[in-house]
Design a protein around this motif. Structure first.
Motif, PDB file in Angstrom:
ATOM      1  N   THR A 161     -44.903  84.131  82.007  1.00 36.70           N
ATOM      2  CA  THR A 161     -45.443  83.712  83.306  1.00 36.70           C
ATOM      3  C   THR A 161     -44.420  83.900  84.424  1.00 36.70           C
ATOM      4  N   TYR A 162     -43.181  84.289  84.105  1.00 33.11           N
ATOM      5  CA  TYR A 162     -42.106  84.446  85.084  1.00 33.11           C
ATOM      6  C   TYR A 162     -41.857  83.153  85.869  1.00 33.11           C
ATOM      7  N   ALA A 163     -42.126  82.017  85.223  1.00 28.25           N
ATOM      8  CA  ALA A 163     -42.034  80.725  85.915  1.00 28.25           C
ATOM      9  C   ALA A 163     -40.626  80.416  86.390  1.00 28.25           C
ATOM     10  N   ASP A 164     -39.610  80.948  85.706  1.00 31.35           N
ATOM     11  CA  ASP A 164     -38.227  80.622  86.048  1.00 31.35           C
ATOM     12  C   ASP A 164     -37.637  81.561  87.097  1.00 31.35           C
ATOM     13  N   ILE A 165     -38.405  82.561  87.522  1.00 27.98           N
ATOM     14  CA  ILE A 165     -37.901  83.537  88.488  1.00 27.98           C
ATOM     15  C   ILE A 165     -38.340  83.143  89.891  1.00 27.98           C
ATOM     16  N   SER A 166     -37.383  83.066  90.790  1.00 30.71           N
ATOM     17  CA  SER A 166     -37.682  82.763  92.183  1.00 30.71           C
ATOM     18  C   SER A 166     -37.957  84.071  92.918  1.00 30.71           C
TER      19      SER A 166
ATOM     20  N   THR B 156     -55.321  95.384  81.028  1.00 27.63           N
ATOM     21  CA  THR B 156     -54.067  95.757  81.682  1.00 27.63           C
ATOM     22  C   THR B 156     -53.141  94.572  81.914  1.00 27.63           C
ATOM     23  N   ARG B 157     -53.692  93.357  81.959  1.00 31.11           N
ATOM     24  CA  ARG B 157     -52.875  92.167  82.236  1.00 31.11           C
ATOM     25  C   ARG B 157     -52.873  91.158  81.089  1.00 31.11           C
ATOM     26  N   GLY B 158     -53.650  91.418  80.044  1.00 30.89           N
ATOM     27  CA  GLY B 158     -53.558  90.581  78.864  1.00 30.89           C
ATOM     28  C   GLY B 158     -54.315  89.275  78.957  1.00 30.89           C
ATOM     29  N   ARG B 159     -54.070  88.416  77.983  1.00 32.12           N
ATOM     30  CA  ARG B 159     -54.766  87.150  77.858  1.00 32.12           C
ATOM     31  C   ARG B 159     -54.277  86.151  78.905  1.00 32.12           C
ATOM     32  N   GLU B 160     -55.141  85.192  79.181  1.00 33.87           N
ATOM     33  CA  GLU B 160     -54.859  84.194  80.213  1.00 33.87           C
ATOM     34  C   GLU B 160     -53.815  83.178  79.733  1.00 33.87           C
ATOM     35  N   ARG B 161     -52.858  82.882  80.608  1.00 36.54           N
ATOM     36  CA  ARG B 161     -51.905  81.800  80.336  1.00 36.54           C
ATOM     37  C   ARG B 161     -51.489  81.183  81.666  1.00 36.54           C
ATOM     38  N   SER B 162     -51.342  79.873  81.647  1.00 31.27           N
ATOM     39  CA  SER B 162     -51.044  79.122  82.867  1.00 31.27           C
ATOM     40  C   SER B 162     -49.564  78.787  82.945  1.00 31.27           C
ATOM     41  N   ARG B 163     -49.072  78.782  84.153  1.00 29.67           N
ATOM     42  CA  ARG B 163     -47.662  78.526  84.408  1.00 29.67           C
ATOM     43  C   ARG B 163     -47.390  77.023  84.469  1.00 29.67           C
ATOM     44  N   ASP B 164     -46.190  76.647  84.118  1.00 27.69           N
ATOM     45  CA  ASP B 164     -45.731  75.258  84.171  1.00 27.69           C
ATOM     46  C   ASP B 164     -46.012  74.665  85.555  1.00 27.69           C
ATOM     47  N   ALA B 165     -46.779  73.571  85.594  1.00 28.63           N
ATOM     48  CA  ALA B 165     -47.163  72.960  86.865  1.00 28.63           C
ATOM     49  C   ALA B 165     -45.953  72.507  87.677  1.00 28.63           C
TER      50      ALA B 165
ATOM     51  N   THR C 193     -50.427  72.124  79.825  1.00 28.22           N
ATOM     52  CA  THR C 193     -49.957  70.908  79.160  1.00 28.22           C
ATOM     53  C   THR C 193     -48.492  71.104  78.792  1.00 28.22           C
ATOM     54  N   ALA C 194     -47.638  70.248  79.292  1.00 27.42           N
ATOM     55  CA  ALA C 194     -46.202  70.374  79.002  1.00 27.42           C
ATOM     56  C   ALA C 194     -45.962  70.164  77.513  1.00 27.42           C
TER      57      ALA C 194
ATOM     58  N   ALA D 216     -47.490  62.504  74.423  1.00 30.63           N
ATOM     59  CA  ALA D 216     -47.945  63.802  74.900  1.00 30.63           C
ATOM     60  C   ALA D 216     -48.294  63.716  76.379  1.00 30.63           C
ATOM     61  N   SER D 217     -47.944  64.750  77.124  1.00 30.41           N
ATOM     62  CA  SER D 217     -48.224  64.754  78.563  1.00 30.41           C
ATOM     63  C   SER D 217     -49.705  64.997  78.824  1.00 30.41           C
ATOM     64  N   THR D 218     -50.155  64.585  79.986  1.00 24.44           N
ATOM     65  CA  THR D 218     -51.549  64.769  80.369  1.00 24.44           C
ATOM     66  C   THR D 218     -51.758  66.198  80.854  1.00 24.44           C
ATOM     67  N   PRO D 219     -52.802  66.886  80.387  1.00 24.55           N
ATOM     68  CA  PRO D 219     -53.064  68.244  80.867  1.00 24.55           C
ATOM     69  C   PRO D 219     -53.309  68.255  82.377  1.00 24.55           C
ATOM     70  N   VAL D 220     -52.845  69.299  83.024  1.00 25.02           N
ATOM     71  CA  VAL D 220     -53.057  69.487  84.454  1.00 25.02           C
ATOM     72  C   VAL D 220     -54.089  70.585  84.637  1.00 25.02           C
ATOM     73  N   ASN D 221     -55.234  70.260  85.243  1.00 26.89           N
ATOM     74  CA  ASN D 221     -56.226  71.284  85.533  1.00 26.89           C
ATOM     75  C   ASN D 221     -56.063  71.761  86.973  1.00 26.89           C
ATOM     76  N   PHE D 222     -56.946  72.645  87.418  1.00 33.28           N
ATOM     77  CA  PHE D 222     -56.747  73.229  88.741  1.00 33.28           C
ATOM     78  C   PHE D 222     -56.928  72.198  89.852  1.00 33.28           C
ATOM     79  N   ALA D 223     -57.870  71.292  89.700  1.00 35.31           N
ATOM     80  CA  ALA D 223     -58.046  70.245  90.712  1.00 35.31           C
ATOM     81  C   ALA D 223     -56.784  69.398  90.832  1.00 35.31           C
ATOM     82  N   ASN D 224     -56.183  69.053  89.680  1.00 31.93           N
ATOM     83  CA  ASN D 224     -54.937  68.288  89.697  1.00 31.93           C
ATOM     84  C   ASN D 224     -53.819  69.072  90.384  1.00 31.93           C
ATOM     85  N   LEU D 225     -53.724  70.353  90.052  1.00 31.26           N
ATOM     86  CA  LEU D 225     -52.677  71.192  90.625  1.00 31.26           C
ATOM     87  C   LEU D 225     -52.828  71.306  92.144  1.00 31.26           C
ATOM     88  N   LEU D 226     -54.055  71.496  92.611  1.00 33.51           N
ATOM     89  CA  LEU D 226     -54.298  71.558  94.054  1.00 33.51           C
ATOM     90  C   LEU D 226     -53.762  70.315  94.752  1.00 33.51           C
TER      91      LEU D 226
END
Length: 478
Positions: free
Chosen positions: A162-167, A198-207, A238-239, A247-257
């Motif tokens: 997810t390149y989450a660690d790259i600024s 071309t972009r592969g399977r879906e994966r979400s980045r660390d909130a 989910t962290a 266990a941490s609570t999952p973050v969905n898109f509404a939560n992330l917004l």
């Protein structure tokens, strides 16, 4: 950012040929110069920022002139056939430039990499390196291989990257608006689309990393972020559980917004793209609850006919889509809505085309991307269905919906005439430094005379005096 405007130009043609360049050249000593050119969707532009960050860390500088570059990358899109031809023509220009700069390395990044790697590398020998969207960390190694006299390729897809660690380095930035990639890949298998391949399977980045990036941007003077994903509504993170902790609570898109909106009330939040099957009332209520979440949704319909939608494997029908439109209008009155439309999909009849026209009349979209169907090799549609609608019929239907959208865009903008709008100044107008340009909450572009009391990044109240079919015209009022 890419403007959602009424246009027949595809995503891959938007801002075509415009180089994405880093404003503040950074050098760590190797003195090699980098040039990146990006085509296509917002995700490609965001990816170019990741590539620039990776290579700046290894000592590259940047140049605005590809003819003096040591490494030239073109970040590609495979949505439309004519996009590939444009990229090929551009690569031939780079090939010509190599004659006077023999050490130049030319590479293709992004969505064309997997499908056309053999042609680019071996048959046509237009490039030295081919890199897929999940392999950008390998670029320093791949460039080293070319330095040693080899052509190099890495198009492996990942289920974790997810390149989450790259600024990301903000490319061609106005310093006010920025993209934040929140997820990668796509699990939808729309029959006309190459993205899952071309972009592969879906994966979400660390909130937490997303929120931190938003904080960093705001502290650096940015005042608007756009959260990016092929289907943002399916975001879910989910962290990892740490031993001894709950266990941490999952973050969905509404939560992330909500988390990003709470960074600061002066930070505007936009997002793209939503999928009609996944956008929930929870997301809509979250949008309505925060003043700084822009009241604008890009909701691709593709077709207004249920049978055609089934052939497209969109997993919703006409009634479902209308239900989501009604929910938007009920929960967020006045929300701006844009869309994507494909005309002339396989076996589409004139009556089915008219269902799309009637959908446009029902919704009255603010903006639309409109395309005639173009078969893409390797897609489900290419394997299952004949591309049997004659080109002249495709073009005729496209002409009809373009005219329809032009009228709707003008009608939608007219609703703002005579009213005050809160606008974020993004900079000067493209046509004159005597005018500011900025968008209102619904993503409509406004042009208004410069007032020396204000500058880019300021919110101002603009009285809208008139409009075209694409732009609001007005003046700042106190």
């Amino acid at each position: 950012m890419l403007d959602f405007a009424h246009t027949t130009k595809e995503h891959d043609e938007t801002r075509q040929g415009e180089a994405l360049l880093i404003e503040n050249n950074v050098s760590k000593g190797n003195g090699r110069k980098l040039y990146i050119e990006s085509y296509g969707c917002q995700m490609n532009f965001s990816d170019s920022e990741i590539v620039a960050s990776i290579l700046l860390e290894t000592g590259f500088e940047t140049t605005k002139n590809y003819q003096e570059a040591d490494v030239v990358f073109i970040n590609t899109c495979s949505i439309r056939e004519n996009a590939e031809q444009r990229v090929r023509n551009r690569l031939k220009e780079f090939e010509f430039a190599k004659k006077s700069n023999p050490g130049m390395i030319v590479g293709v990044l992004g969505c064309m990499a997997e499908r056309l790697k053999a042609k680019f590398l071996e048959e046509e020998k237009l490039v030295d390196v081919v890199v897929g969207p999940d392999a950008y960390r390998d670029l320093p190694n791949l460039i080293s291989q070319v330095d040693d006299g080899n052509r190099s390729v890495n198009v492996l897809l990942s289920r974790e990257e997810t390149y989450a660690d790259i600024s990301p380095v903000r490319l061609n930035s106005n310093g006010i608006t920025a993209f934040i990639s929140i997820m990668r890949g796509c699990d939808n298998m729309c029959s006309f689309c190459v993205v899952p391949f071309t972009r592969g399977r879906e994966r979400s980045r660390d909130a937490a990393s997303i929120v931190k990036e938003a904080h960093d941007l705001f502290n650096s003077g940015y005042r608007e972020v756009t959260l990016l994903g092929q289907n943002v509504d399916s975001y879910k993170y989910t962290a990892p559980t740490i031993e001894g902790q709950e266990a941490s609570t999952p973050v969905n898109f509404a939560n992330l917004l909500a988390l990003v909106a709470e960074v600061n009330p002066l930070l505007r939040v936009r997002f793209s793209t939503s999928h009609p099957k996944d956008i929930t009332d929870e997301v809509l209520h979250t949008m309505a609850s925060y003043d700084n979440i822009c009241k604008y949704i890009h909701l691709p319909v593709q077709s207004g006919n249920s049978r055609v939608l089934e052939l497209m494997n969109r997993t919703y029908d006409r009634d479902w889509y209308i239900n989501r439109i009604d929910a938007i209008n009920r929960i967020i009155p006045g929300c701006g809505i844009s869309t994507d439309i494909i005309t002339g999909f396989c076996t589409e009849t004139e009556e089915e085309h008219q269902d799309t026209v009637s959908m446009m009349d029902y919704v009255k979209y603010d903006y639309a991307f409109m395309f005639a169907y173009s078969e893409r090799p390797g897609t489900l549609a290419a394997k299952r269905y004949a591309d049997d609608i004659p080109e002249e019929i495709k073009k005729s239907r496209l002409t009809e919906i373009v005219a329809k959208q032009r009228a709707h865009s003008f009608e939608r903008l007219q609703q703002f005439v005579g009213k005050n709008q809160r606008v974020l100044i993004e900079g000067f107008s493209k046509r004159s430094d005597k005018d500011f340009a900025g968008r209102n909450d619904q993503n409509a572009m406004a042009i208004f005379p410069v007032d020396e009391r204000y500058q880019a990044g300021d919110y101002v109240t603009v009285m809208i005096e008139s409009c075209t079919s694409a732009t609001l015209l007005g003046k700042i009022v106190d």
